[in-house]
Write an enzyme that holds these catalytic residues in place. Structure first.
Site, PDB file in Angstrom:
ATOM      1  N   PRO A 737     -19.632 -22.493  24.252  1.00 53.03           N
ATOM      2  CG  PRO A 737     -18.028 -24.185  24.165  1.00 53.03           C
ATOM      3  CD  PRO A 737     -18.187 -22.693  24.357  1.00 53.03           C
ATOM      4  CD  GLU A 738     -25.745 -25.706  25.727  1.00 51.36           C
ATOM      5  OE1 GLU A 738     -25.860 -26.225  26.850  1.00 51.36           O
ATOM      6  OE2 GLU A 738     -26.332 -24.660  25.399  1.00 51.36           O
ATOM      7  CE1 TYR A 739     -19.200 -31.921  24.796  1.00 50.37           C
ATOM      8  CE2 TYR A 739     -21.549 -31.377  24.733  1.00 50.37           C
ATOM      9  CZ  TYR A 739     -20.465 -32.084  24.245  1.00 50.37           C
ATOM     10  OH  TYR A 739     -20.629 -32.955  23.203  1.00 50.37           O
TER      11      TYR A 739
END
Length: 752
Positions: A737-739
């Site tokens: 995921p992005e974060y």
């Protein structure tokens, strides 16, 4: 182009091209009217109307009374009007002065009549732009003082309330800007101070523009030139270039051996502007060129290194590399007025690292082994050569490497089939999208990867696109300067490095030239977006992203090294120095002041190592690797690394971490402006382990052994890599995921 307005520049549109030098003009429908001026009937207060308005008698009044009233009014006007103006006839209808005139301070008339009664001053119709300093004696770094005077049609001070309603703007060419000492601009007794600053020695075109709040009113323009000269001497500088009679050049960033090079010493002010070097500055001493080259590796003429002054105010010597390798040259001042300790400071300021490679026309086997090749055989040939003679440990990874290679070919085929020539492929709709002006950015960004994977056909497809189709003049939209630099310029330079094909360097230089206007800002930070077809971009009041301002240096400095064009490195270095001028060191907030604000300040914002900040820290180390003599980059990187543990959890030296058994999965979190932890880790921060490893492999051991950096960094690189791997391996799709949110409680695992 700098722009400042004392009211507001929101929605203010350019009124056409600048007027000719020293000219003025009215624009708009009222320019054809003989009495065109801003209407007093709308803006005058009651007292003004009482002072200037005469009310005719009604029809019922006696004619005699009317005559008496008119006669009294005439006498009143005669006595109230200053004699000099009554005699000259100024103020009669049809002769209203509607202009801006430029005056020097010495020509300023000091006995301009001022009204003695409240309400006697009228609408501003004439403006005098006073230069308090001589326009040919402006100095870089020192405010150039100007003042705008507003007068009514009788030459008196104009009414202050009417002046406040005007929109006054100053357009400045080059890097000039309105001094912060006169901001916000405000009229005082019908006078407006406009002080101009510039850190670059150049001729500045300054245009003052005056506009009424009435949208139907005319616009008044006046243009003058101001010549900014260099400031006082600050230090020496050193540069190297090909001699005029030399037929050589650079190859892969290295100078050819046996080719004469000119080493040129000059002096500069504190902003880097060159100024004239003369014997008086040296105080009877002399400049010497010194080098750390081994005997027989470098030839210097004259042999004792004495540098002689020429007519241009520069000192010169000639050098010639005699064998491949790297050397460093610097200046030394002997005798004269050189102060104690000056020698070390001068060496640090002028040290210049040079790399020499053999002449490639030579058939010497040793020359070919020591120097980089100009033109490579093919990606496949390089790829196969790299796989020969590898270690057993590396051989264990070949199967995995082949899987990655096939995954890339599958993705490239999808892009080629569905979005060839577009900047990006949208995988769900299978359609192309131009997010960066339609320059085929995916192609430019992929060429170095294609070469390293040994894909001949794919590389030739990309090269043909660059050679035959790529046209930056068609990129007619505002696009990200950051992305075009790291992916466009960087991709082309990478392709040039690996293949040696000149077309890639030519296109990289063209793109670099089209990006240069982005750096023409008061702060010297690049604009976030630019139209590279038109050479201009929208002014932004948004904060500047740290990674965007600090991630152009590698590409632009490399471009200067390969082409000999110093404009690129200067623009990038100016941006870097602007960031440093904020006064903060080590980890920085992710936002700086907008590009149109000078000087640069940090904006209260979070501290992070991922999005909005990542590549700034990456480029600190890589700029030092690119130019090892510039130790400021290395020192800045070391300070960042010393502070990095403060945003890592668990804290590397905490009690809980010391009790942990086995490998610790470190998390790179963020910190708010108030110092509170933000419990999330960006996927973009996963570049950090590789950056740390790059430092461990290349930094001097003396730096790594200090305060146990070697041991701490190794643990951090291993622990961060483990967490980054978990970001991929723990999802059903296998995509990170992005974060990911981080648990605030030890051991700070990822939260699902």
């Amino acid at each position: 182009m700098g722009h400042i307005s004392n009211v507001s520049n929101v929605g203010f549109q350019e009124q056409g091209s600048l007027a000719r030098e020293g000219s003025f003009q009215w624009r708009g429908p009222k320019a054809l009217e003989p009495l065109s001026h801003w209407n007093c009937s709308k803006d005058c207060d009651d007292d003004d109307r009482k002072a200037v308005r005469l009310t005719p008698p009604s029809s019922s009044e006696e004619p005699t009374f009317s005559l008496v009233l008119l006669a009294a009014a005439a006498l009143l006007c005669f006595f109230l009007m200053p004699h000099s103006y009554a005699a000259s006839g100024i103020g009669r209808q049809g002769e209203l002065p509607q202009r801006i005139t430029r005056q020097d301070a010495g020509d300023l008339i000091t006995d301009i009549p001022s009204p003695s009664l409240r309400g006697c001053c009228g609408e501003p119709t004439e403006f005098r732009w006073i230069f308090l300093d001589q326009e040919d004696q402006a100095e870089a770094g020192r405010p150039f003082r100007t003042r705008l005077l507003a007068r009514d049609r009788l030459g008196r001070q104009a009414r202050p309330s009417a002046c406040d309603a005007l929109r006054v703007s100053l357009d400045l060419s080059g890097r000039a800007r309105l001094s912060s000492d006169t901001l916000p601009s405000a009229w005082r007794r019908s006078e407006l101070e406009l002080y101009i600053e510039n850190e670059l020695a150049e001729v500045v075109r300054a245009q003052v523009r005056i506009q009424s709040p009435d949208p139907e009113a005319d616009v008044l323009l006046h243009t003058s030139q101001i010549r900014f000269a260099p400031g006082p001497m600050h230090g020496f500088s050193l540069r190297v270039e090909l001699s005029s009679d030399s037929g050589g050049g650079t190859v892969g960033g290295s100078w050819q051996t046996s080719v004469p090079l000119s080493v040129i010493a000059s002096i500069q002010d504190r902003f880097g502007n060159p100024t004239t070097l003369n014997p008086q500055i040296l105080g009877g001493g002399k400049l010497l060129l010194r080098s750390n080259a081994a005997k027989g590796a470098l030839e210097i003429k004259p042999e004792d290194g004495t540098m002689f002054l020429d007519r241009s105010g520069e000192a010169r010597a000639v050098i010639r590399g005699l064998s491949p390798g790297s050397v460093e040259v610097w200046l030394e001042q002997v005798g004269g007025n050189a102060p104690p300790g000056h020698m070390q400071e001068l060496r640090a300021r002028t040290a210049h690292s040079l790399s020499f490679a053999s002449n490639f026309a030579s058939n010497s086997a040793s020359a070919h082994a020591a120097a980089p090749r100009v033109v490579k055989a093919s990606p496949r040939a390089e790829f196969e050569a790299a796989r020969t003679g590898i270690s057993d440990a590396d051989a264990n990874w070949l199967a995995k490497a082949d899987e990655v290679r096939e995954a890339f070919r599958w993705a490239w085929k999808g892009y080629k089939t569905n979005a060839w020539g577009f900047d990006e492929l949208q995988p769900v709709s299978r359609k192309g999208r131009d997010s960066f002006g339609g320059v085929g950015l995916t192609i430019l960004d992929s060429m170095s990867t294609i070469w390293l994977m040994g894909l001949d056909d794919e590389f030739e497809e990309a090269a043909a696109f660059v050679r035959d189709t790529l046209d930056f003049a068609r990129a007619d939209s505002d696009v990200s300067v950051f992305e075009l630099t790291i992916r466009g310029v960087g991709g082309l330079l990478g392709a040039h490095t690996l293949s040696g094909q000149q077309v890639f360097l030519d296109k990289a230089k063209e793109l670099g030239e089209r990006l240069l206007p982005a750096f023409d800002t008061p702060s010297r930070l690049p604009l976030p977006r630019l139209n590279i077809a038109r050479g201009r971009g929208p002014s932004s009041g948004e904060p500047t992203i740290l990674s965007e301002a600090g991630s152009c240096q590698l590409e632009f400095r490399s471009l200067s090294a390969r082409t000999g064009d110093r404009r690129f490195q200067k623009a990038a270095d100016d941006a870097f120095e602007a960031i440093q001028s904020s006064g903060l060191k080590g980890l920085l907030p992710v936002y700086l002041t907008p590009t149109m604000v000078s000087p640069v300040k940090a904006v209260a914002s979070k501290f992070a190592f991922g999005a909005l900040a990542d590549s700034y820290y990456e480029y600190l180390l890589k700029q030092w690797l690119q130019s090892p003599s510039e130790t400021r980059f290395k020192d800045s990187f070391l300070q960042v690394m010393d502070e990095l543990p403060s945003i890592i959890r668990p804290l590397p030296d905490s009690a809980e971490q010391r009790k942990a058994q086995g490998e610790t999965k470190f998390k790179l979190i963020e910190v708010s402006p108030s110092g509170d932890p933000i419990w999330k880790m960006d996927h973009l921060s996963c570049f950090a382990p590789a950056l740390i490893a790059l430092g461990l492999d290349n930094l001097p051991q003396a730096d790594l052994l200090k305060s146990g950096r070697n041991h701490t960094w190794t643990r951090l690189a291993e622990g961060l890599t483990a967490s980054c791997f978990e970001m991929w391996s723990s999802t059903p799709t296998g995509l990170a995921p992005e974060y990911v949110m981080v648990n605030p409680s030890p051991p700070h695992n990822f939260m699902q």
